[in-house]
Design a protein around this motif. Structure first.
Motif, short mmCIF file in Angstrom:
data_model
loop_
_atom_site.label_atom_id
_atom_site.label_comp_id
_atom_site.label_asym_id
_atom_site.label_seq_id
_atom_site.Cartn_x
_atom_site.Cartn_y
_atom_site.Cartn_z
N SER A 197 51.65 86.36 49.36
CA SER A 197 51.73 86.86 48.00
C SER A 197 51.12 88.23 47.81
N ALA A 198 50.19 88.62 48.69
CA ALA A 198 49.57 89.93 48.55
C ALA A 198 50.57 91.04 48.77
N ASN A 199 51.65 90.76 49.56
CA ASN A 199 52.65 91.78 49.89
C ASN A 199 53.93 91.64 49.08
N VAL A 200 53.94 90.79 48.06
CA VAL A 200 55.16 90.56 47.28
C VAL A 200 55.52 91.81 46.49
N ASP A 201 56.80 92.21 46.58
CA ASP A 201 57.31 93.31 45.77
C ASP A 201 57.89 92.68 44.50
N LEU A 202 57.12 92.75 43.41
CA LEU A 202 57.52 92.07 42.17
C LEU A 202 58.77 92.66 41.55
N SER A 203 59.13 93.91 41.94
CA SER A 203 60.34 94.52 41.38
C SER A 203 61.60 93.82 41.87
N LYS A 204 61.51 93.11 43.01
CA LYS A 204 62.68 92.43 43.56
C LYS A 204 62.71 90.93 43.21
N ILE A 205 61.70 90.49 42.48
CA ILE A 205 61.63 89.08 42.09
C ILE A 205 62.66 88.79 41.00
N LYS A 206 63.42 87.69 41.16
CA LYS A 206 64.33 87.25 40.11
C LYS A 206 63.54 86.38 39.13
N ARG A 207 63.32 86.91 37.94
CA ARG A 207 62.43 86.23 36.99
C ARG A 207 63.05 84.98 36.39
N GLY A 208 64.36 85.01 36.14
CA GLY A 208 65.05 83.91 35.46
C GLY A 208 64.81 82.55 36.09
N PRO A 209 65.10 82.37 37.41
CA PRO A 209 64.87 81.07 38.05
C PRO A 209 63.41 80.64 38.04
N ILE A 210 62.49 81.61 38.17
CA ILE A 210 61.05 81.28 38.16
C ILE A 210 60.66 80.72 36.80
N VAL A 211 61.08 81.42 35.73
CA VAL A 211 60.76 80.96 34.36
C VAL A 211 61.40 79.59 34.10
N ALA A 212 62.64 79.41 34.57
CA ALA A 212 63.32 78.11 34.38
C ALA A 212 62.54 76.99 35.06
N ALA A 213 62.07 77.23 36.29
CA ALA A 213 61.28 76.22 37.02
C ALA A 213 60.01 75.86 36.25
N LEU A 214 59.33 76.89 35.72
CA LEU A 214 58.09 76.66 34.97
C LEU A 214 58.36 75.88 33.68
N ILE A 215 59.43 76.26 32.98
CA ILE A 215 59.75 75.63 31.69
C ILE A 215 60.11 74.16 31.87
N ILE A 216 60.89 73.83 32.91
CA ILE A 216 61.27 72.43 33.16
C ILE A 216 60.02 71.59 33.39
N GLY A 217 59.12 72.09 34.26
CA GLY A 217 57.88 71.36 34.55
C GLY A 217 57.02 71.19 33.33
N ALA A 218 56.89 72.27 32.55
CA ALA A 218 56.05 72.22 31.34
C ALA A 218 56.61 71.23 30.32
N PHE A 219 57.93 71.25 30.14
CA PHE A 219 58.56 70.34 29.17
C PHE A 219 58.28 68.89 29.53
N VAL A 220 58.44 68.55 30.81
CA VAL A 220 58.22 67.17 31.27
C VAL A 220 56.77 66.76 31.03
N ALA A 221 55.83 67.63 31.39
CA ALA A 221 54.40 67.29 31.28
C ALA A 221 53.96 67.17 29.83
N ILE A 222 54.40 68.10 28.97
CA ILE A 222 53.95 68.08 27.57
C ILE A 222 54.63 66.96 26.80
N LEU A 223 55.90 66.71 27.11
CA LEU A 223 56.61 65.58 26.49
C LEU A 223 55.85 64.29 26.76
N ASN A 224 55.39 64.13 27.99
CA ASN A 224 54.68 62.92 28.40
C ASN A 224 53.36 62.75 27.66
N GLU A 225 52.72 63.89 27.29
CA GLU A 225 51.39 63.83 26.67
C GLU A 225 51.42 63.07 25.35
N THR A 226 52.53 63.18 24.60
CA THR A 226 52.60 62.52 23.28
C THR A 226 53.51 61.29 23.29
#
Length: 495
Positions: A5-34
């Motif tokens: 990760s220290a050598n990652v070129d963030l300009s070449k990172i595809k943000r869409g799939p990363i955000v989608a992965a985070l959102i799916i996980g967050a939705f499942v965890a927070i839904l479960n909380e209530t």
């Protein structure tokens, strides 16, 4: 070990799939909380346990998350983005499977604790990744998408839970989460990239212990006060005393340590400090309605848990829709034009709730709740993004850990505070009642208690409004020297 990760070129990172992965996980965890709270009566009947025992499923969850979040800043410097997030979701999945097949209550509680470990690890990682992969001028929109999940999932939870419990076994609350959690792990394995830098600082075991005792003691003490209905209960008193002492020692240790697990230097940045106080006050004010309204609808209007959940759903859905919109507006106009009007709407809604009466209709409550949730959508993510934007990159993980931890503490304090205010107000009313055994008088005593609770909620909202007047757009300090030093260190280690 994935230490690229220290050598990652963030300009070449595809943000869409990363955000989608985070959102799916967050939705499942927070839904479960209530999801589980509405099933408490069924669980009490199935396992033949009391109300105080079943409450541990909620208390333990909050307690574990409150203890774990402060340590996430350290863990994110030892483990990559993929290791942290996928590890968190695997823990969550294992906890869900254990809970779904639990033969006795103790096994269900263990499963719930393992789920909480996953949630506690994941939430700060998610916010930190957003800060790393998006430049400040685009973070509002990204944080708005996260806000959509954070605010919508808790609202869907009770309604969905009421529907499932009414027609199926409580175990289906876990069966339905298993495929969602499994999908989140598979999606993250395919698309999530490492975006953070590993520094592997020395592990301060004493600080970790003090953090667990301090934050755990405070959260448990306030949660117990809400559950037990008494601030003088020995468990409450000793939990708060032990937590308070450990917390003071923890803060001192972080200030003198070269490698603090929670770097309190983040508070040197004025806008971050201001937003932290604002979020504490906001969370406590928010809990005045989140806790009081379901109680009012079920105990005064005599609605079922499912109907009460359904009544709060329109506000939650509108809040979810507004979150990404407010994020885009934040990127364009900055925080002031959103945060100040948002808190004004909150103040108006809580002021209207102060006039709550036993003859109110469900429609009346839904209307005011929508006003409040629109206000909250204009405040939550824009305010947090403003505070975090001012921090240098080296403090992102610490800033998100601080905000997440203090929101957990504020949540526990809010629940205990407003339940105790409502209870004491009801008792005061009954002292002057001519017929304390009358059902109508019991309802009026609760309404009187709610008036007191909403008054304190309004005071907190006005305090939040005063704080919001000082909020302004922030820019991250330049860290070119620090980044060059880090690159030089990498080159040296390679040589």
């Amino acid at each position: 070990m994935e230490n690229q990760s220290a050598n990652v070129d963030l300009s070449k990172i595809k943000r869409g799939p990363i955000v989608a992965a985070l959102i799916i996980g967050a939705f499942v965890a927070i839904l479960n909380e209530t999801l589980l709270n509405i099933a408490f009566p069924d669980l009490m009947a199935d396992f033949k346990i009391t109300e105080s025992t079943v409450q541990w499923l909620a208390t333990a969850y909050m307690l574990v998350v409150g203890m774990l979040v402060p340590v996430t800043a350290l863990l994110q410097q030892w483990f990559t983005t993929r290791q942290m997030f996928i590890g968190a979701m695997m823990l969550f999945l294992v906890g869900t499977v254990i809970s779904s097949v639990a033969p006795v209550f103790d096994v269900l509680l263990v499963g719930r604790v393992i789920q909480a470990l996953g949630t506690g690890l994941m939430m700060p990682v998610m916010m930190n990744v957003i800060l790393v992969i998006f430049p400040p001028e685009k973070r509002g929109g990204a944080m708005g998408m996260i806000g959509l999940v954070i605010m919508t999932a808790p609202v869907i939870g009770p309604t969905l839970s009421g529907l499932i419990v009414e027609h199926l076994s409580w175990r289906w609350l876990f069966y339905l989460i298993i495929p969602l959690a499994a999908f989140s792990v598979i999606f993250a394995l395919a698309f999530l990239k490492n975006v953070t830098t590993l520094t592997k600082p020395k592990v301060d075991v004493i600080s970790i212990l003090l953090s667990c005792i301090g934050f755990g003691g405070i959260v448990y003490g306030f949660s117990s006060a809400g559950d037990r209905g008494s601030w003088s209960d020995p468990v409450v008193v000793w939990s708060l005393v032990a937590g308070g002492i450990a917390l003071i020692l923890f803060v001192w240790k972080q200030l003198v340590s070269r490698n603090p697990i929670m770097d309190l230097r983040a508070f040197k940045y004025p806008m971050f400090s201001l937003v932290t106080v604002l979020m504490l006050v906001m969370m406590m004010s928010l809990f005045s309605t989140m806790i009081m309204l379901p109680l009012f609808m079920q105990q005064v209007l005599l609605l079922t848990a499912f109907s009460a959940g359904l009544a709060l759903m329109p506000g939650g859905i509108i809040n979810g829709i507004m979150a990404p919109v407010s994020g885009v507006l934040f990127d364009k106009f900055g925080p002031r034009v959103l945060v100040i009007p948002g808190i004004v709407l909150m103040c108006v809604a809580i002021w209207m709730f102060m006039g709550i009466e036993s003859d109110w209709t469900k429609g009346h409550i839904i209307m005011i709740h929508i006003i409040m949730m629109v206000g909250i959508s204009l405040v939550m993510m824009p305010a947090q993004t403003t505070g975090l934007n001012q921090l240098p990159r080296s403090l992102y993980a610490h800033g998100t850990a601080i905000l997440n931890t203090l929101q957990q503490v504020a949540g526990a304090i809010g629940v205990a505070l407003f339940i105790s205010i409502m209870s004491s107000g009801a008792k005061e009313y009954m002292k002057t009642s001519k017929d304390p055994t009358s059902p109508s008088e019991l309802i009026q005593s609760m309404v009187a208690g709610l008036h007191n609770a909403f008054f304190i909620g309004l005071c907190l909202a006005v305090l939040a409004l005063i704080i919001s007047l000082f909020i302004k757009r922030t820019h991250a300090p330049k860290e070119e020297g620090a980044e060059q030093a880090a690159k030089a260190q990498v080159q040296t280690s390679k040589g």
